[in-house]
Design a protein around this motif. Sequence first.
Motif, PDB file in Angstrom:
ATOM      1  N   SER A 180      31.957  38.577  15.124  1.00 35.77           N
ATOM      2  CA  SER A 180      32.537  37.257  14.870  1.00 35.77           C
ATOM      3  C   SER A 180      33.836  37.321  14.094  1.00 35.77           C
ATOM      4  O   SER A 180      34.539  36.346  13.982  1.00 35.77           O
ATOM      5  CB  SER A 180      31.532  36.391  14.095  1.00 35.77           C
ATOM      6  OG  SER A 180      31.275  36.969  12.830  1.00 35.77           O
ATOM      7  N   SER A 181      34.151  38.481  13.548  1.00 34.09           N
ATOM      8  CA  SER A 181      35.353  38.565  12.714  1.00 34.09           C
ATOM      9  C   SER A 181      36.433  39.439  13.312  1.00 34.09           C
ATOM     10  O   SER A 181      37.454  39.660  12.694  1.00 34.09           O
ATOM     11  CB  SER A 181      34.986  39.098  11.322  1.00 34.09           C
ATOM     12  OG  SER A 181      34.488  40.422  11.425  1.00 34.09           O
ATOM     13  N   SER A 205      38.127  33.462   5.531  1.00 32.50           N
ATOM     14  CA  SER A 205      37.514  33.510   6.852  1.00 32.50           C
ATOM     15  C   SER A 205      36.757  34.805   7.059  1.00 32.50           C
ATOM     16  O   SER A 205      35.658  34.829   7.610  1.00 32.50           O
ATOM     17  CB  SER A 205      38.590  33.349   7.937  1.00 32.50           C
ATOM     18  OG  SER A 205      39.257  32.132   7.802  1.00 32.50           O
ATOM     19  N   SER A 244      32.747  35.330   7.658  1.00 33.03           N
ATOM     20  CA  SER A 244      32.236  36.027   8.836  1.00 33.03           C
ATOM     21  C   SER A 244      31.229  37.109   8.468  1.00 33.03           C
ATOM     22  O   SER A 244      30.443  37.544   9.307  1.00 33.03           O
ATOM     23  CB  SER A 244      33.397  36.648   9.622  1.00 33.03           C
ATOM     24  OG  SER A 244      33.900  37.792   8.954  1.00 33.03           O
TER      25      SER A 244
END
Length: 892
Positions: free
Chosen positions: A94-95, A584, A588
């Motif tokens: 997801s990152s 962010s 993640s």
Amino acid sequence: MKKIHRFLFLMAGFFILGLTALPDATLASLRNAPIGGETLPSISSSPVMSSSPSFNYSSSSISPSSNYQSSSAISSSPSLSSGNNQSSSLMTSSSVSLAISVSSTNPLEISADAGTILGKLPELFKADVWMSSWGRREYITSKFFNDNNIGKIQLTLPLGSTISFEDYQKTLKDTFATGTVGRIIADEAKKSGFYIIGGHWPRSMPRWLSSREGDDRPYNQTAGEVSVEAVSPPKCYKDKCVSMNEIICYTNECVKSSEAELSAKGYITGWAGMIDYTLRYMRDDLGIKNLGYYFGHEANEAWLGSEEDFYKLYGETYRAAKKIDPNILVGGTGPWRWDGKRPACDESYLYTAAGKEICEGPANWSINGDQCKEVKTAKNNPNCKPVNENFLHYVKTQGIGTDFVNYHMFGELPLVGQFKQIADTMKKWLEDNGFSKNTPLYPADWTIWANGYPADYLDTEKTSSYLTQAVINMSKVGIQWHGYDFDVGDDYKGGAQFLGTWPIYTKDQAVKPSYNGFRLLSMLSGKQEGGTANQIKIFSPDDDFIASVASQTEDKNTTRLLISNFIPHTPKMIEQYVISSDKSCMLSKGYSENELSIVANWLKQAMKDNPRKKGESIKDYVVRILKLKIVPNDFLKSKITQDLLFCSKVRSDNFQYASANRREVNVVVSNLSPGEYSVKKYLIDKDHSNSCSFNKKTETSVSATVCGINGEIDRRVALAKGEAGASGQKAASDYLKTKGYSDNDITVFKKIIIDCGAKKKCVALNRLAKNYSKLEKCRRQGVGAPQLCTNESVKADTSEAYKAFIEKRNQVFYYDSANSIDKLNNLKGVALEKVEQKTIQGNQYHDTIKMQPYSVLLVEIAKTKGLAAIRQRSFLPAAVGSISVWLKRLGW
């Protein structure tokens, strides 16, 4: 240098500090945080590249020496994957997009589908600007309209200098008189149909209309001579006030003048009356049909009245405009940020004692600005909410509409995520108050500028790449309008052309790289075709630094691709970049916002208790802070330390590499209709379309300035001024001679004008009139045929001579001189440059491009022949050859 080190420190630490302003949480929630995770790479090595180039934040260190390069077209369509990401194995799935490698071994893939039309290219891509101080800018204004595709022009209209409503009417007419910049703008709007969004500065409430008439005390520490009078509400809100009960007065002067006017006329013209006259004049007399009015210009600070009174004044403005024509667009409120609030009254850097006194008095529009300092209080206090949020709530409750919501934006990080936060929040405000979320969001006063003068980057390619990237990314989140600063705040002091100030042209109207940035946007949006192009589908992975967009003409014969490479460079942008990216990345990895808030508080305290040591590197300082026992649980401490270091390092390595190296970009434009195409490339970077670097490269001796001193642009302008001045003087002298003045008289004229130019409070016309009897023409008038020679005639002749001087000087300076500004603006290195042109055949375009940091490239693919024409052209040589052989066989 101390400031540079301080900002380097902030860059390393702000990813910690930026996690604050989140909800409080208990330590228990953090103890339950996931403890699995990737292994932290060594702090001395990079997961992105084997060796990271040295880097510092001075502007001279981040421009690579290599130039724009383009390889020949590749033989097959490149994959749309992000390539061989060296750091992806270290991250959760997801990152991965948060840390795409920008090394030279991992080119960015951009693919445009010419066969998929997404609709009209948004109006945002047109060359829309805010014109504030546009007097005496006839040349650059005309050139801007000629070169660019205009959608809207925001104009600041004159008001503050007027002494009565009648004087305002005359001033407005003079502003748009024949031959003025105002008339050029109005005529162009009438012809082309673009919108004029007019408005008045809140710092310009004139004496005749101010409720604090006569209060000349400065209200602000930073606004120079702006007085309390100029930032106060009007004495009369309505069209007309016919009794003292309708009038608001805070000073005796206001009361006296209001009573006198009522006695003489029976009414006082109010704010709404001024608005009515303004908009009727612009619509009916000037013929501007697409018309709007912006209400407010940083009034969150420049308003000494109640908040409700401010919105009440908007209501009067809105109703006055809609009464004239429902199609006139009206919106507000223009705070200094999209979420700008009323600053506290005791902000010593902002308000003088007089400003503070009024701010804290009964008319204070935030009740008490001090209440808004604490986050907890602000959450529950409507007076501490952003001005635009309160504005929307007010107009909803009063049944008033708004056609747009405008705000100012300076040095905002031009990334999709940053603009998405702005757009999503403002759209929620709109929907919460019953307005459509599609109501235009309007950054009406925006630039790359981030405080402080001189800001040399305003003159460089950084501004053009910022401008284009910001527009591309604003369009992705639904920001519909914009008004980039055209001419704001430049005092034009000093002899150099490049002063590190806001306008998109130099002191004497040579174009800057930012001007050429608008030309690229205009080409993309269809300037050559005289319309608005269609937007076509484009595929590109998320990237922090490169943004792209593609368009196509209605006939599908021309496809254009615009690519911008901008890297954050000011401390503010770097701070925003590090905060947003590291937050962010940490999210993640499974942390919640509450948990990050706790971590941030621990780290803030640790940094406060353990300041950076003298000589300690940023890297060593961050590691030392993270190794302190600031987390109660040692096991969790190890996990948090690893994750924070990892998130910070991936972004820092990418940022450093992108700032100092060219980026490789693979470009594919597919599904073109088969045929032959001419491919042209237009480029702005440190070596092309860049008057700043052109001047720097040609300076006579090396200086420490970014754009150079006494370079070729400086020299040419000086020569043009000399030629223009001499030509203007001759034109004035020739005119005076036709009126009977002698050479000695003309010498007297020159001396008085020169003397007045060196003195304050000296008006040359008045000085000449007082000495008219000494002129030879006037002494001769009784000898032979009498000649009229009076005070008034000398004034009139002098005025006409001055007009002749100005007209001739400007014509020579801007057009006729060998070194004229227009010729200078068409020089290679100054004008927008075409760096490559070639011919291709088929239905696809492939290329590999290496772009410098802070560069903008437009690729134009224009059809020259259809497939049938190509086949016919290919057949003829073979056919001719066959005929020749056949004829030879026959013995011919």
